[in-house]
Write an enzyme that holds these catalytic residues in place. Structure first.
Site, PDB file in Angstrom:
ATOM      1  N   GLY A  17       0.816  -1.161   0.143  1.00 40.45           N
ATOM      2  CA  GLY A  17       0.051  -0.036  -0.015  1.00 40.45           C
ATOM      3  C   GLY A  17       0.887   1.243  -0.057  1.00 40.45           C
ATOM      4  O   GLY A  17       1.976   1.286  -0.744  1.00 40.45           O
ATOM      5  N   ASP A  37       7.879  -3.363   8.725  1.00 39.15           N
ATOM      6  CA  ASP A  37       6.729  -4.053   8.648  1.00 39.15           C
ATOM      7  C   ASP A  37       6.465  -5.122   9.469  1.00 39.15           C
ATOM      8  O   ASP A  37       7.540  -5.775   9.857  1.00 39.15           O
ATOM      9  CB  ASP A  37       6.261  -4.316   7.287  1.00 39.15           C
ATOM     10  CG  ASP A  37       4.656  -4.666   7.165  1.00 39.15           C
ATOM     11  OD1 ASP A  37       4.279  -3.537   6.162  1.00 39.15           O
ATOM     12  OD2 ASP A  37       4.167  -5.365   7.504  1.00 39.15           O
ATOM     13  N   ARG A 144     -17.177   4.352  11.090  1.00 35.14           N
ATOM     14  CA  ARG A 144     -15.603   4.419  11.278  1.00 35.14           C
ATOM     15  C   ARG A 144     -15.510   5.051  12.729  1.00 35.14           C
ATOM     16  O   ARG A 144     -14.602   6.151  12.675  1.00 35.14           O
ATOM     17  CB  ARG A 144     -14.842   5.295  10.077  1.00 35.14           C
ATOM     18  CG  ARG A 144     -15.135   4.746   9.015  1.00 35.14           C
ATOM     19  CD  ARG A 144     -14.276   3.372   8.512  1.00 35.14           C
ATOM     20  NE  ARG A 144     -14.425   3.432   7.286  1.00 35.14           N
ATOM     21  CZ  ARG A 144     -15.485   2.452   6.669  1.00 35.14           C
ATOM     22  NH1 ARG A 144     -16.562   2.321   7.398  1.00 35.14           N
ATOM     23  NH2 ARG A 144     -15.318   2.191   5.475  1.00 35.14           N
ATOM     24  N   TYR A 147     -12.055   4.109  14.236  1.00 42.63           N
ATOM     25  CA  TYR A 147     -10.855   4.766  13.277  1.00 42.63           C
ATOM     26  C   TYR A 147     -10.757   6.257  13.279  1.00 42.63           C
ATOM     27  O   TYR A 147      -9.763   6.708  13.340  1.00 42.63           O
ATOM     28  CB  TYR A 147     -11.165   4.204  12.057  1.00 42.63           C
ATOM     29  CG  TYR A 147     -10.151   4.661  10.799  1.00 42.63           C
ATOM     30  CD1 TYR A 147      -8.970   3.783  10.651  1.00 42.63           C
ATOM     31  CD2 TYR A 147     -10.480   5.465   9.731  1.00 42.63           C
ATOM     32  CE1 TYR A 147      -8.162   4.188   9.725  1.00 42.63           C
ATOM     33  CE2 TYR A 147      -9.750   5.742   8.760  1.00 42.63           C
ATOM     34  CZ  TYR A 147      -8.469   5.024   8.996  1.00 42.63           C
ATOM     35  OH  TYR A 147      -7.582   5.366   7.725  1.00 42.63           O
ATOM     36  N   LYS A 151      -7.549   8.405  14.560  1.00 41.56           N
ATOM     37  CA  LYS A 151      -6.915   9.378  13.186  1.00 41.56           C
ATOM     38  C   LYS A 151      -7.079  10.995  13.747  1.00 41.56           C
ATOM     39  O   LYS A 151      -6.194  11.712  13.298  1.00 41.56           O
ATOM     40  CB  LYS A 151      -7.405   9.098  12.073  1.00 41.56           C
ATOM     41  CG  LYS A 151      -7.141   7.652  11.462  1.00 41.56           C
ATOM     42  CD  LYS A 151      -5.560   7.319  11.162  1.00 41.56           C
ATOM     43  CE  LYS A 151      -5.439   6.062  10.634  1.00 41.56           C
ATOM     44  NZ  LYS A 151      -3.849   6.050  10.513  1.00 41.56           N
ATOM     45  N   THR A 182      -5.656   0.073  -2.194  1.00 42.32           N
ATOM     46  CA  THR A 182      -4.420  -0.663  -1.537  1.00 42.32           C
ATOM     47  C   THR A 182      -4.906  -2.003  -1.080  1.00 42.32           C
ATOM     48  O   THR A 182      -6.378  -2.272  -1.260  1.00 42.32           O
ATOM     49  CB  THR A 182      -4.178   0.100   0.056  1.00 42.32           C
ATOM     50  OG1 THR A 182      -4.969  -0.002   0.814  1.00 42.32           O
ATOM     51  CG2 THR A 182      -3.568   1.696  -0.326  1.00 42.32           C
ATOM     52  N   SER A 184      -5.318  -3.436   1.401  1.00 40.15           N
ATOM     53  CA  SER A 184      -6.177  -3.870   2.816  1.00 40.15           C
ATOM     54  C   SER A 184      -7.717  -2.950   2.444  1.00 40.15           C
ATOM     55  O   SER A 184      -8.734  -3.535   2.817  1.00 40.15           O
ATOM     56  CB  SER A 184      -5.695  -2.903   4.091  1.00 40.15           C
ATOM     57  OG  SER A 184      -5.927  -1.602   3.865  1.00 40.15           O
ATOM     58  N   ARG A 188     -11.270  -4.982   2.522  1.00 45.41           N
ATOM     59  CA  ARG A 188     -12.351  -4.676   3.185  1.00 45.41           C
ATOM     60  C   ARG A 188     -13.574  -4.680   2.762  1.00 45.41           C
ATOM     61  O   ARG A 188     -14.812  -4.785   2.834  1.00 45.41           O
ATOM     62  CB  ARG A 188     -11.969  -3.098   3.930  1.00 45.41           C
ATOM     63  CG  ARG A 188     -11.052  -3.215   5.113  1.00 45.41           C
ATOM     64  CD  ARG A 188     -10.921  -2.050   5.598  1.00 45.41           C
ATOM     65  NE  ARG A 188     -10.193  -1.008   5.034  1.00 45.41           N
ATOM     66  CZ  ARG A 188     -10.412   0.327   4.553  1.00 45.41           C
ATOM     67  NH1 ARG A 188     -11.583   0.744   4.925  1.00 45.41           N
ATOM     68  NH2 ARG A 188      -9.652   1.227   4.020  1.00 45.41           N
ATOM     69  N   ARG A 205     -18.012   8.286  -2.635  1.00 41.67           N
ATOM     70  CA  ARG A 205     -17.658   9.687  -1.839  1.00 41.67           C
ATOM     71  C   ARG A 205     -16.418  10.227  -2.215  1.00 41.67           C
ATOM     72  O   ARG A 205     -16.079  11.383  -1.886  1.00 41.67           O
ATOM     73  CB  ARG A 205     -17.488   9.003  -0.325  1.00 41.67           C
ATOM     74  CG  ARG A 205     -16.351   7.944  -0.331  1.00 41.67           C
ATOM     75  CD  ARG A 205     -15.969   7.678   1.229  1.00 41.67           C
ATOM     76  NE  ARG A 205     -14.744   7.088   1.533  1.00 41.67           N
ATOM     77  CZ  ARG A 205     -14.453   6.327   2.571  1.00 41.67           C
ATOM     78  NH1 ARG A 205     -15.362   6.159   3.451  1.00 41.67           N
ATOM     79  NH2 ARG A 205     -13.309   5.853   2.436  1.00 41.67           N
TER      80      ARG A 205
HETATM   81  P1  NAD Z   1      -2.482  -1.567   4.062  1.00 42.33           P
HETATM   82  O1  NAD Z   1      -3.410  -1.410   4.937  1.00 42.33           O
HETATM   83  O2  NAD Z   1      -2.818  -2.288   2.757  1.00 42.33           O
HETATM   84  O3  NAD Z   1      -1.127  -2.259   4.645  1.00 42.33           O
HETATM   85  C1  NAD Z   1      -0.820  -1.725   6.011  1.00 42.33           C
HETATM   86  C2  NAD Z   1       0.568  -2.583   6.265  1.00 42.33           C
HETATM   87  O4  NAD Z   1       0.814  -2.466   7.789  1.00 42.33           O
HETATM   88  C3  NAD Z   1       0.641  -3.916   6.064  1.00 42.33           C
HETATM   89  O5  NAD Z   1       1.940  -4.120   5.178  1.00 42.33           O
HETATM   90  C4  NAD Z   1       0.744  -4.535   7.452  1.00 42.33           C
HETATM   91  O6  NAD Z   1       1.437  -5.895   7.388  1.00 42.33           O
HETATM   92  C5  NAD Z   1       1.433  -3.466   8.232  1.00 42.33           C
HETATM   93  N1  NAD Z   1       1.045  -3.595   9.592  1.00 42.33           N
HETATM   94  C6  NAD Z   1      -0.054  -4.017  10.222  1.00 42.33           C
HETATM   95  N2  NAD Z   1       0.149  -4.187  11.644  1.00 42.33           N
HETATM   96  C7  NAD Z   1       1.379  -3.719  11.886  1.00 42.33           C
HETATM   97  C8  NAD Z   1       1.943  -3.530  12.981  1.00 42.33           C
HETATM   98  N3  NAD Z   1       1.824  -3.790  14.045  1.00 42.33           N
HETATM   99  N4  NAD Z   1       3.334  -3.030  12.956  1.00 42.33           N
HETATM  100  C9  NAD Z   1       3.853  -2.784  11.788  1.00 42.33           C
HETATM  101  N5  NAD Z   1       3.215  -3.068  10.412  1.00 42.33           N
HETATM  102  C10 NAD Z   1       1.795  -3.419  10.559  1.00 42.33           C
HETATM  103  O7  NAD Z   1      -1.925  -0.045   3.779  1.00 42.33           O
HETATM  104  P2  NAD Z   1      -2.728   1.118   3.455  1.00 42.33           P
HETATM  105  O8  NAD Z   1      -4.106   0.976   3.167  1.00 42.33           O
HETATM  106  O9  NAD Z   1      -2.005   2.157   2.578  1.00 42.33           O
HETATM  107  O10 NAD Z   1      -2.756   1.975   4.805  1.00 42.33           O
HETATM  108  C11 NAD Z   1      -1.486   2.530   5.383  1.00 42.33           C
HETATM  109  C12 NAD Z   1      -1.954   3.753   6.329  1.00 42.33           C
HETATM  110  O11 NAD Z   1      -2.742   4.558   5.553  1.00 42.33           O
HETATM  111  C13 NAD Z   1      -2.911   3.201   7.618  1.00 42.33           C
HETATM  112  O12 NAD Z   1      -2.558   3.848   8.349  1.00 42.33           O
HETATM  113  C14 NAD Z   1      -4.370   3.513   6.968  1.00 42.33           C
HETATM  114  O13 NAD Z   1      -5.095   3.974   8.224  1.00 42.33           O
HETATM  115  C15 NAD Z   1      -4.065   5.001   6.201  1.00 42.33           C
HETATM  116  N6  NAD Z   1      -5.004   5.087   5.442  1.00 42.33           N
HETATM  117  C16 NAD Z   1      -5.399   4.272   4.327  1.00 42.33           C
HETATM  118  C17 NAD Z   1      -6.375   4.785   3.460  1.00 42.33           C
HETATM  119  C18 NAD Z   1      -7.000   4.011   2.345  1.00 42.33           C
HETATM  120  O14 NAD Z   1      -8.125   4.263   1.987  1.00 42.33           O
HETATM  121  N7  NAD Z   1      -6.325   2.855   2.230  1.00 42.33           N
HETATM  122  C19 NAD Z   1      -7.065   6.036   3.582  1.00 42.33           C
HETATM  123  C20 NAD Z   1      -6.540   6.939   4.590  1.00 42.33           C
HETATM  124  C21 NAD Z   1      -5.610   6.461   5.599  1.00 42.33           C
END
Ligand code: NAD
Length: 245
Positions: A17, A37, A144, A147, A151, A182, A184, A188, A205
């Site tokens: 991601g 990670d 949410r 969450y 945040k 991404t 995740s 979801r 949205r």
């Molecule tokens: P993702 O959720 O697909 O991947 C998350 C990564 O975090 C994975 O590689 C996982 O192994 C790692 N991880 C999980 N628990 C962990 C831990 N305890 N220690 C270390 N690593 C750990 O990635 P994403 O969707 O790009 O999300 C990354 C961040 O961006 C998150 O904080 C998420 O809340 C935020 N975010 C995502 C979105 C979205 O729509 N995807 C939007 C806003 C914010």
């Protein structure tokens, strides 16, 4: 010019991601990237990349964070990216869910920042980028609850760090994406009873009619971490494709 030549960048959630895209971009710009990670297997996909070192680290494990950070003398950029999205209202959140979300999404940043800031002070400054979301104190999307609460805490945490160390050459900035394509997010969507409808709801949205790519968020993180953003600190940065317009 490569903006991170000679810089040491530490980031969490680098295996996939946004974290992965950001790790690769920092490396392309000349940084020495320490990509961490919890998922060691997925992380190995990055280990052949020039400029990237990988290290398995669970950011909810204080002892592991402490002992890993003891091995690093200098960190110029810290990107706290790890986070988890819990779906549901307050009525769906048990205490263990609240604790887990706050532990991973917020306390992890306390763990890394308090160990990295002394190194930044010693070396004359640095930049901390913390992953928030527009789902925070900015908007309250349905289902949410924990969450968004966590945040929002990231924004508060980042502003106070920014203020406390503003004269020490340390900048700290929370970044707030909208919906990002991404692994995740895909997971979801697939976990919903009607994945097709769930995808439509996510897209509805996003006024641009599409989700962000991880690279579009990485581009913002790289900019904010670079000296091009040297007068920017504390303020939340939104990259949401117009969600909050
Ligand atoms: P993702 O959720 O697909 O991947 C998350 C990564 O975090 C994975 O590689 C996982 O192994 C790692 N991880 C999980 N628990 C962990 C831990 N305890 N220690 C270390 N690593 C750990 O990635 P994403 O969707 O790009 O999300 C990354 C961040 O961006 C998150 O904080 C998420 O809340 C935020 N975010 C995502 C979105 C979205 O729509 N995807 C939007 C806003 C914010």
């Amino acid at each position: 010019p490569r903006r991170f030549e000679g810089k040491i960048v530490l980031l969490s959630a680098a295996a996939q991601g946004i974290g992965r895209a950001t790790a690769l971009s920092f490396a392309e710009e000349g940084a020495t990237v320490i990509a961490t990670d919890i998922n060691g297997e997925k992380l190995t996909e990055l280990s052949g990349t020039k400029g990237i070192q990988t290290h398995v680290l669970d950011v909810t494990d204080s002892a592991a964070v402490d002992s890993f950070l003891e091995t690093l003398d200098r960190v110029d950029v810290l990107f706290n990216c790890a986070g988890f999205v819990h779906h549901g209202t307050i009525l769906d959140v048990e205490e263990k869910d609240w604790d887990f979300s706050f532990d991973l999404n917020v306390k992890s940043m306390y763990r890394t920042c308090r160990r990295v800031i002394p190194k930044m002070l010693k070396h004359g400054g640095g930049v901390i980028i913390n992953m928030s979301s527009v789902a925070s104190s900015i908007v309250g999307p349905p289902n949410r609850f924990v969450y968004s609460a966590s945040k929002a805490a990231v924004i508060g945490l980042s502003k106070t760090i920014a203020k406390d160390f503003i004269r020490d050459g340390i900048r700290c900035i929370p970044v707030c994406p909208g919906t990002v394509e991404t692994p995740s997010l895909e997971g979801r969507i697939q976990a919903q009873p009607d994945p097709e409808q769930a995808r439509k709801d996510f897209l509805a949205r996003q006024p641009m009619g599409r989700m962000a790519t991880a690279q579009e968020v990485a581009n913002l993180v790289i900019f904010l971490a670079s000296s091009d953003a040297s007068y920017i600190t504390g303020k939340e940065y939104i990259v949401d494709g117009g969600w909050t317009l």
